[in-house]
Design an enzyme around this catalytic site. Sequence first.
Site, mmCIF file in Angstrom:
data_model
loop_
_atom_site.group_PDB
_atom_site.id
_atom_site.type_symbol
_atom_site.label_atom_id
_atom_site.label_comp_id
_atom_site.label_asym_id
_atom_site.label_seq_id
_atom_site.Cartn_x
_atom_site.Cartn_y
_atom_site.Cartn_z
ATOM 1 N N LYS A 208 -6.575 35.326 -1.685
ATOM 2 C CA LYS A 208 -6.413 33.865 -1.641
ATOM 3 C C LYS A 208 -7.138 33.227 -2.821
ATOM 4 C CE LYS A 208 -8.471 30.284 -0.011
ATOM 5 N NZ LYS A 208 -8.139 29.207 -0.977
ATOM 6 N N GLU A 282 -20.530 37.123 -2.894
ATOM 7 C CA GLU A 282 -21.122 36.760 -4.192
ATOM 8 C C GLU A 282 -21.203 35.243 -4.190
ATOM 9 O OE1 GLU A 282 -21.698 35.319 -7.339
ATOM 10 O OE2 GLU A 282 -19.887 36.160 -8.272
ATOM 11 N N CYS A 316 -21.677 30.812 -11.524
ATOM 12 C CA CYS A 316 -22.687 31.081 -10.489
ATOM 13 C C CYS A 316 -23.983 31.601 -11.101
ATOM 14 C CB CYS A 316 -22.146 32.055 -9.457
ATOM 15 S SG CYS A 316 -21.316 33.455 -10.184
ATOM 16 N N GLU A 413 -27.848 24.098 -6.588
ATOM 17 C CA GLU A 413 -26.859 24.503 -7.582
ATOM 18 C C GLU A 413 -25.995 23.298 -7.925
ATOM 19 O OE1 GLU A 413 -23.646 27.233 -6.332
ATOM 20 O OE2 GLU A 413 -24.097 28.363 -8.142
HETATM 21 P P1 NDP Z 1 -16.013 27.211 -1.644
HETATM 22 O O1 NDP Z 1 -17.022 28.217 -1.264
HETATM 23 O O2 NDP Z 1 -15.538 26.259 -0.610
HETATM 24 O O3 NDP Z 1 -14.719 27.946 -2.213
HETATM 25 C C1 NDP Z 1 -14.603 29.304 -2.539
HETATM 26 C C2 NDP Z 1 -13.332 29.893 -1.935
HETATM 27 O O4 NDP Z 1 -13.438 29.969 -0.506
HETATM 28 C C3 NDP Z 1 -12.087 29.061 -2.187
HETATM 29 O O5 NDP Z 1 -10.978 29.912 -2.322
HETATM 30 C C4 NDP Z 1 -12.011 28.240 -0.917
HETATM 31 O O6 NDP Z 1 -10.762 27.685 -0.689
HETATM 32 C C5 NDP Z 1 -12.379 29.266 0.118
HETATM 33 N N1 NDP Z 1 -12.847 28.713 1.386
HETATM 34 C C6 NDP Z 1 -13.314 27.454 1.649
HETATM 35 N N2 NDP Z 1 -13.674 27.358 2.951
HETATM 36 C C7 NDP Z 1 -13.436 28.566 3.515
HETATM 37 C C8 NDP Z 1 -13.629 29.111 4.833
HETATM 38 N N3 NDP Z 1 -14.147 28.402 5.822
HETATM 39 N N4 NDP Z 1 -13.295 30.404 5.068
HETATM 40 C C9 NDP Z 1 -12.804 31.161 4.065
HETATM 41 N N5 NDP Z 1 -12.592 30.704 2.801
HETATM 42 C C10 NDP Z 1 -12.914 29.432 2.527
HETATM 43 O O7 NDP Z 1 -16.527 26.437 -2.893
HETATM 44 P P2 NDP Z 1 -16.093 24.957 -3.351
HETATM 45 O O8 NDP Z 1 -14.889 25.081 -4.143
HETATM 46 O O9 NDP Z 1 -16.026 24.037 -2.179
HETATM 47 O O10 NDP Z 1 -17.324 24.555 -4.246
HETATM 48 C C11 NDP Z 1 -18.487 23.974 -3.627
HETATM 49 C C12 NDP Z 1 -19.733 24.453 -4.325
HETATM 50 O O11 NDP Z 1 -19.852 25.850 -4.207
HETATM 51 C C13 NDP Z 1 -19.746 24.196 -5.820
HETATM 52 O O12 NDP Z 1 -20.182 22.933 -6.121
HETATM 53 C C14 NDP Z 1 -20.682 25.265 -6.296
HETATM 54 O O13 NDP Z 1 -21.994 24.824 -6.169
HETATM 55 C C15 NDP Z 1 -20.450 26.408 -5.338
HETATM 56 N N6 NDP Z 1 -19.542 27.440 -5.878
HETATM 57 C C16 NDP Z 1 -20.095 28.604 -6.256
HETATM 58 C C17 NDP Z 1 -19.299 29.592 -6.788
HETATM 59 C C18 NDP Z 1 -19.868 30.880 -7.213
HETATM 60 O O14 NDP Z 1 -19.221 31.617 -7.925
HETATM 61 N N7 NDP Z 1 -21.063 31.198 -6.802
HETATM 62 C C19 NDP Z 1 -17.869 29.407 -6.983
HETATM 63 C C20 NDP Z 1 -17.366 28.148 -6.498
HETATM 64 C C21 NDP Z 1 -18.202 27.214 -5.985
HETATM 65 P P3 NDP Z 1 -10.473 26.221 -1.274
HETATM 66 O O15 NDP Z 1 -10.494 26.308 -2.741
HETATM 67 O O16 NDP Z 1 -9.149 25.937 -0.765
HETATM 68 O O17 NDP Z 1 -11.538 25.332 -0.698
#
Ligand code: NDP
Length: 503
Positions: A208, A282, A316, A413
């Site tokens: 996904k 991660e 990240c 973050e």
């Molecule tokens: P999320 O953790 O929500 O998104 C990461 C992935 O998980 C996306 O594909 C998301 O889908 C999916 N997802 C969201 N909710 C669920 C759930 N309940 N169960 C399973 N999968 C889920 O990150 P955000 O995009 O909301 O970003 C928010 C914050 O997270 C950022 O501001 C940043 O600080 C941090 N972040 C950190 C990352 C890293 O690599 N460490 C990467 C991205 C974000 P969808 O996109 O549809 O929400």
Amino acid sequence: MGGGGWVRHPAGAVNELDRKRDRAPVPAAWDYAPAPEARDLVELRERYGLFVGGNWLEPSETYTTIDPSSEEPLAEVGQATAEEVDNAVGAARAAFDDGWSSISPSERAKYLFRIARILQERSREFAVLESINGGKPIRESRDVDLPLSAAHFFYYAGWADKLEYAFPNRKPKPIGVAGQIVPWNFPLLMLSWKIAPALAAGNTVVLKPAETTPLSALLFADVLRQAELPPGVVNIVTGDGSTGAALVKHEDVDKIAFTGSTEVGKSIQRELAGTGKRLTLELGGKAANIIFDDAALDQAVEGIINGIYFNQGHVCCAGSRLLVQESIYEPLIGKLKRRLQTLRVGDPLDKNTDVGAINSRQQLDKIKELVAAGEEEGAEIYQPPCRLPEKGYWFAPTVFTDVAQSYRIAQEEIFGPVLSVLTFRTPDEAVEKANNTPYGLSAGVWTEKGSRILAMAQKLRAGVIWANTYNRFDPASPFGGYKESGFGREGGRHGLEPYLEFE
Ligand code: NDP
């Protein structure tokens, strides 16, 4: 004249030159002629389905994915429901049972090599798409995301028929169906980090992509078709968090690999507790980039810039907390501010651009909120003069000085182009401050002393530590965190282990 044609100056003269250079005027904005990459390298469809069992299935619901640099719609994309996720898992299970898990490992390697080569051949097209849908500068998608994505498939292709050698006397076998959830900061690269080891180990996959950046994963489905990968070995279901949650909950998924926020990572861990499903997480980070007074300062400034402004800080492992030894604070911050003035912010498709668009309005709001908190708490903000485009999501490169460890900008973050600067006097103080975070993903150490690098690396609680460089990646090198940055490793031989069972 010294050797090799270099002009030797007395030490005092060099210092004088250095001093003058720091005061020389820097133009407020460098004038560059636009150098846009051709957008028509990518042919977008109006509407994309779900890639299940080698076919495009018409989704029951859709949403519009946009270009964050202009807010223009790009395509309609499927919003997969729990039932559609169930179809995809069924296709992955059938492919696993029908042969993928039992074909010869060298045959599996052949498909991975093909995918790697096709990614190389189509890298310009993918790079443009990644920049259009995600907002990142084409220079980065072209020179980092694409070469590293192909490299991951090449690397794991090499392991596919050497698993017995990688894990001697342990009889490795695949786990089954892997559910993989990736974020929006490196859509294709994170897909590669996840799919390549899973397939090399003999698993099948339901992936996904993130809601805001689904297009490169959907184009990747075309690479799979070209590579003639058997149907159902990789399935791609687009959608929002509810699609990810349905994949996590699905009973017939054997392993979840997740990259994203710590908050969602924790909720997944709670959901899977007691189910016996394998999990790797991660998650976020708040890395310290530590500059000692004996470091090569100009080189360190480049490392700081690359550490925090690369990919708009949507990284990240970004070096978002700069720890500077007090004695070099002023010259270093002076050089850093001067360098900041030369960063070009703007059109992601322009080859001159250093800092592109913020990935989404939601992320822009989060950055603005934390920056406002930094100002309120008393930190001093610096932003170079730069013209931001009127449409789209933009944020100027930002440095905060006078930051206390308790400030939100030093703890949370931000995931944007925002650097928080703190100081230290002794190596022990640097370690203490660096480790004063719930995260533990990465760190940087800048010093000319090898012994100090090794001593710091022993004490820093971070999964990856860079020495005199930052944000360098290699498929052979394991990557992952401690504490709230998650667990499990991706990359290297270690990255195979989460996808294997041992007899
Ligand atoms: P999320 O953790 O929500 O998104 C990461 C992935 O998980 C996306 O594909 C998301 O889908 C999916 N997802 C969201 N909710 C669920 C759930 N309940 N169960 C399973 N999968 C889920 O990150 P955000 O995009 O909301 O970003 C928010 C914050 O997270 C950022 O501001 C940043 O600080 C941090 N972040 C950190 C990352 C890293 O690599 N460490 C990467 C991205 C974000 P969808 O996109 O549809 O929400």
